[in-house]
Design a protein around this motif. Structure first.
Motif, short mmCIF file in Angstrom:
data_model
loop_
_atom_site.label_atom_id
_atom_site.label_comp_id
_atom_site.label_asym_id
_atom_site.label_seq_id
_atom_site.Cartn_x
_atom_site.Cartn_y
_atom_site.Cartn_z
N UNK A 177 -40.07 -2.36 -66.50
CA UNK A 177 -40.80 -3.18 -65.54
C UNK A 177 -40.39 -4.64 -65.52
N UNK A 178 -39.63 -5.08 -66.52
CA UNK A 178 -39.20 -6.48 -66.60
C UNK A 178 -37.68 -6.50 -66.78
N UNK A 179 -36.92 -6.08 -65.75
CA UNK A 179 -35.46 -6.05 -65.93
C UNK A 179 -34.84 -7.43 -65.86
N UNK A 180 -33.75 -7.58 -66.59
CA UNK A 180 -32.88 -8.75 -66.48
C UNK A 180 -31.46 -8.20 -66.33
N UNK A 181 -30.84 -8.48 -65.19
CA UNK A 181 -29.44 -8.09 -65.02
C UNK A 181 -28.65 -8.91 -66.03
N UNK A 182 -27.84 -8.26 -66.84
CA UNK A 182 -27.19 -8.97 -67.94
C UNK A 182 -25.68 -8.84 -67.83
N UNK A 183 -25.00 -9.97 -67.93
CA UNK A 183 -23.54 -9.98 -67.91
C UNK A 183 -23.06 -10.09 -69.36
N UNK A 184 -21.78 -10.07 -69.54
CA UNK A 184 -21.21 -10.14 -70.88
C UNK A 184 -21.44 -11.49 -71.55
#
Length: 168
Positions: A107-114
């Motif tokens: 419910x609390x996503x964070x798109x995460x990069x490298x």
């Protein structure tokens, strides 16, 4: 000019990494803001920022943090806007920050990069903005074509290099 992307970093020591995102947004002529906020040292300000970002016209938030790296998740918990997390390599080769950002609860996503992936964070923000802005979408398609052209040129240069047993 009002910003539509917000670049937030836990400390100005993250600026050398986050400049890559700023430079690409600038190249695309996308208005953005940059601020330092700390999930641990300025929690009230972080929550206030996150709750008011949408009303201020922000469409995407890029949040960078190292070590415990709670900043992107804390922001995501208080806004409906997409948050892109950039783990900063400050300790443990950045793995602590990567795991802190990517392991968000349902419910609390964070798109995460490298780790140290500020450029990819900006690219992802631009792709999100492209969905509703044809001008940005057109510039992004040109940018992607230029990336492909760099590889074509690199292969042309590699073809000129000779070795005794090189077959191409």
């Amino acid at each position: 000019m009002k910003p539509i992307v917000s670049i937030i970093m836990g400390s100005t020591s993250d600026l050398p990494i986050m400049e890559k995102a700023a430079k690409l947004l600038d190249e695309f002529e996308i208005p953005f803001e940059m601020n330092a906020l700390s999930a641990h040292r300025t929690p009230v300000e972080v929550e206030e920022f996150a709750k008011n970002a949408e009303a201020r016209g922000i469409k995407v938030i890029i949040a960078a943090a190292g070590m415990a790296a709670h900043l992107p998740g804390v922001i995501a918990a208080s806004t409906p806007l997409p948050v892109i997390g950039v783990p900063i390599n400050s300790t443990l080769d950045g793995m602590d920050a990567l795991l802190a950002i990517v392991q968000m609860p349902p419910g609390i996503p964070v798109a995460t990069v490298g780790i140290n992936g500020a450029l990819n964070a900006a690219i992802l923000a631009i792709q999100m903005l492209s969905l509703s802005d044809e001008n940005i979408a057109s510039k992004f398609k040109t940018y992607k074509a230029a990336l492909a052209q760099k590889i074509v040129k690199a292969n042309e240069e590699l073809a000129k290099i000779e070795y005794k047993y090189k077959t191409n």
